[in-house]
Design an enzyme around this catalytic site. Structure first.
Site, mmCIF file in Angstrom:
data_model
loop_
_atom_site.group_PDB
_atom_site.id
_atom_site.type_symbol
_atom_site.label_atom_id
_atom_site.label_comp_id
_atom_site.label_asym_id
_atom_site.label_seq_id
_atom_site.Cartn_x
_atom_site.Cartn_y
_atom_site.Cartn_z
ATOM 1 N N GLU A 1 0.720 -1.262 -0.193
ATOM 2 C CA GLU A 1 0.012 -0.192 -0.034
ATOM 3 C C GLU A 1 0.752 1.256 0.000
ATOM 4 O O GLU A 1 0.530 2.344 -0.168
ATOM 5 C CB GLU A 1 -0.978 -0.232 1.030
ATOM 6 C CG GLU A 1 -1.983 -1.272 1.339
ATOM 7 C CD GLU A 1 -2.831 -1.284 2.526
ATOM 8 O OE1 GLU A 1 -2.960 -0.407 3.051
ATOM 9 O OE2 GLU A 1 -3.582 -2.199 2.397
ATOM 10 N N HIS A 2 2.115 1.184 0.242
ATOM 11 C CA HIS A 2 3.146 2.400 0.347
ATOM 12 C C HIS A 2 4.351 1.900 -0.707
ATOM 13 O O HIS A 2 4.802 0.622 -0.569
ATOM 14 C CB HIS A 2 3.530 2.523 1.555
ATOM 15 C CG HIS A 2 2.438 2.808 2.741
ATOM 16 N ND1 HIS A 2 1.315 3.838 2.459
ATOM 17 C CD2 HIS A 2 1.778 1.858 3.452
ATOM 18 C CE1 HIS A 2 0.635 3.843 3.431
ATOM 19 N NE2 HIS A 2 0.827 2.433 4.152
#
Length: 305
Positions: A155-156
């Protein structure tokens, strides 16, 4: 003459249907139920979760992360370690639940949101080194735990969409080619930077991705059934040809919750033959309410009508 006609027909088919093209499958429902487990360390076990014999059930261990715990977490460039509740979700527990229930498979998820209270970044040094390390470290974990598949939930990100696509695409391709896994899924959500990377992956390697665990619960709390249906159609278009699963949070804190119409939306999709499956985040939180929503989800999926 008949042979000539056949050869011409085959030539035309080959010309107009490239081998790399994703072809939209005919509308169909599925009895697939998936659940993330182990990330919250609430001592939940596979045996706590109700298992309907008439569904295909995937437990997804959360998470395997390519971070080193020896100091403050630092990237290890594809060298994955276990960050789920391995005391309660051990290799022997995996073997036991699969032996007791022939409809159960177990996967692991890569990445997640945070590790040691910091964002878990996808941060490769290079594509080749990351893929080599990831294949090696994940093969070891998958074989030790007798797992069936992987899920991608980064997600990052540090790095561009092409790097993400090549790293993850080549990882999935190699693990499948080596027969280490039999299925792979991705878990994107509606964020510009997230979507750029997963859609790049989908464009190049979508033919290797079996399920799209789209995080519909990342939308705002108070999402209506009508909005949910629109979101589903949008993501089905984005991941064209993919099996986009619907989802909710056990604690109902975001998105369309089970108490506010999620199962109504599922029934509508089922009537349209578009219900490819349901997944929940997560078993750890569901333990508090006795897995009520797991029972409802599986009952809906198992019902042929």
């Amino acid at each position: 003459m008949e042979l000539l006609k056949l050869l011409i027909t085959l030539f035309i088919l080959q010309a107009f249907v490239p081998s790399t093209t994703l072809i939209q499958a005919a509308p169909t429902n599925s009895n697939l139920f998936r659940e993330y487990i182990g990330a919250m360390f609430k001592s939940v076990r596979f045996t706590d979760v109700p298992i309907n014999p008439d569904v295909e059930l995937h437990f997804i261990l959360s998470f395997a992360i390519d971070y080193d715990t020896s100091s403050s977490p630092s990237p290890t460039n594809g060298k994955f370690n276990i960050f789920w509740d391995s005391a309660n979700l051990s290799p022997s527990e995996v073997s036991s639940i699969k032996r007791r229930h022939s409809n159960v498979k177990v996967a692991l998820s890569l990445g997640g949101d945070t590790v040691a209270s910091r964002f878990a970044y996808f941060s490769p040094s290079s594509v080749d080194s990351w893929v080599s390390n990831a294949v090696s470290s994940l093969t070891r974990i998958i074989k030790e735990y007798n797992l069936d598949g992987i899920d991608i939930d980064y997600e990052h990100f540090h790095g561009d969409p092409h790097t993400f696509s090549e790293c993850i695409g080549r990882l999935i391709s190699t693990l499948k080619r080596n027969k280490v896994i039999s299925f792979a899924s991705i878990a994107p959500y509606d964020d510009e930077q997230v979507q750029k990377r997963y859609l790049a992956l989908w464009k190049s390697y979508g033919h290797l991705i079996d399920y799209v665990n789209f995080q519909f619960y990342a939308y705002d709390k108070g999402t209506t059934v009508s909005q949910f249906m629109n979101y589903f159609m949008t993501q089905t278009s984005n991941y064209n040809g993919g099996k986009v699963l619907v989802s909710f949070l056990s604690d109902g804190s975001r998105g369309l919750s089970p108490d506010d119409g999620f199962f109504t939306a599922c029934s509508r999709l089922k009537s349209q033959k578009k219900l490819h499956g349901i997944f929940i985040w997560c078993a750890d939180d569901s333990k508090a309410n006795g897995f009520l929503y797991e029972k409802q989800s599986q009952a809906l999926l198992a019902n042929p009508h």
